[in-house]
Motif scaffolding. Sequence first.
Motif, mmCIF file in Angstrom:
data_model
loop_
_atom_site.group_PDB
_atom_site.id
_atom_site.type_symbol
_atom_site.label_atom_id
_atom_site.label_comp_id
_atom_site.label_asym_id
_atom_site.label_seq_id
_atom_site.Cartn_x
_atom_site.Cartn_y
_atom_site.Cartn_z
ATOM 1 N N THR A 1 0.942 -0.784 -0.086
ATOM 2 C CA THR A 1 0.238 0.141 -0.064
ATOM 3 C C THR A 1 0.911 0.934 -0.094
ATOM 4 O OG1 THR A 1 -1.674 -1.477 1.241
ATOM 5 C CG2 THR A 1 -1.790 1.731 1.675
ATOM 6 N N GLU A 2 1.774 0.966 0.543
ATOM 7 C CA GLU A 2 2.665 1.749 0.873
ATOM 8 C C GLU A 2 3.483 2.640 -0.377
ATOM 9 O OE1 GLU A 2 5.372 3.011 4.361
ATOM 10 O OE2 GLU A 2 3.782 2.954 5.412
ATOM 11 N N CYS B 1 1.056 4.503 -3.022
ATOM 12 C CA CYS B 1 0.845 5.691 -2.487
ATOM 13 C C CYS B 1 2.385 6.702 -3.056
ATOM 14 C CB CYS B 1 0.634 5.339 -1.436
ATOM 15 S SG CYS B 1 1.220 6.811 -0.101
ATOM 16 N N THR C 1 -1.109 5.519 3.457
ATOM 17 C CA THR C 1 -1.750 5.984 2.457
ATOM 18 C C THR C 1 -2.366 8.044 1.926
ATOM 19 O OG1 THR C 1 -2.615 5.292 0.251
ATOM 20 C CG2 THR C 1 -4.034 4.920 1.965
#
Length: 330
Positions: free
Chosen positions: A237-238, A241, A282
Motif C-alpha cells: 500500500t505504501e 502510494c 496511504t
Amino acid sequence: MDYKAGAIAHSNIALIKYWGKRNSHNNLPAVGSISLTLKELFTQTQVCFNEAIAQDILFLNGDRASAAMEERVSKFLDIVRFKSGIKYSAEIKSHNNFPTGAGLASSASAFAALALAASSAAEISLSPAQLSELARCGSGSAARSIYGGFVEMKVGKKSNGSDSFAVRLADKDYWDIVLLIVITADTEKDIGSTQGMNHTELSSPYYGQWIKTSSDDLKEMRSAIKDKDFVKLGELTEYSCLKMHALCFSARPALIYWNDLTFQLIHLVRDIRKSGIPVYFTIDAGPQVKILTLPQHVGYLRDTIKEISGINRIIETTLGPDAQVIGVMR
Ligand code: PMV
C-alpha cells in the motif's frame, strides 16, 4: 409521473492506486486498482426524473451545486436517459457525511450512489458489473464503491469500456482492518484527479514505467489479501502510494498534493512501525493521511497522532458494505 429512487454508497481508499486514463472520453483507466470500502464515509443520493423539471438541478448537502458540478452530473444522467429511454430532466439531492473534494474520494461514493439511484429511478435493471461500469463513467474510483469489502477494478482492454468494471475480492467481514483518516486540511484540492492524471501522462518521464509495473503490484496485493498477510498488504500500500506521488512530483510543473502535516505523519507512521506496531499510510490526491492498522493498536495510535499540533480531526473506520437502494429522502 415521477421516476424517483434513493441510494447509499460508501467511499473507498485505494491500496493499489489508479492514476492515468487510457481513454478520457469514456473514462477508461490506464491501470487496474485495488481498494477498501469505508464504513464511516458515505453519500446518500436521491434522483427524481419528472417532466415538469426544466433542467437537471443538483443540491449538495442542501445547497445548489456549482455549474461545473451540475454539468458533470447532467452528462452522467444523459447516459442513464439513453439507456432507459426517459427524456425528463431530474432533481438530484445528495448528502456527503464527510468533507467534499479534499482527497477523501467523495466522487467515488457520489457517483456510485448516483449510478444506483438514477438507474433504479429510471427502472433499468443492471447487474453489479454493469452498475460498476456505469459508475466508472462518472469517476474511475466510483466503479469500486459499488461493492463493500476489498474490491478490484479491472483495467479492461475494450474501447467501449464493457470490460472495465470492478469485482469483489472479499467481503466486509473477511478481515478486521482499521483505517484512521487524519484530516490535515478541510479545503478543496486545487487540481482535480482528471486534470492531474492528464498532466502527469503528458509531462512525467516515469509515466510509461508506472503503467508497465502495475500488473505486478495488483498480483502481489491480491495474494496479500488472500493470505491475510497484513505486513505485505501494508508495504504494498505504501509502495503504490509513494509510486503514484513520485509520478506526480515528476510532472512538469510538479503536482504536490501534500502539506507539512502530511510529511510529519508519514515520518510518524514510519517511526511507530520501527517500534514493532504494524501501521502503514496511504494518501490520495489531497493532503489527508490514511493510516492502516489492526484493531488492538488503534487507541495508542490515536493518542500519538493527536499530539501533532494542527491535526483537525481523525475519522476511524472499518470496512463498509455494498451500495444499496434506500427509501426516498424527505
Ligand atoms: O476516481 P477519480 O477520478 O477521483 O481518481 C481517483 C484517484 C486516486 O484517488 C488518487 C486513486 C484511486 O485509485 O482512488
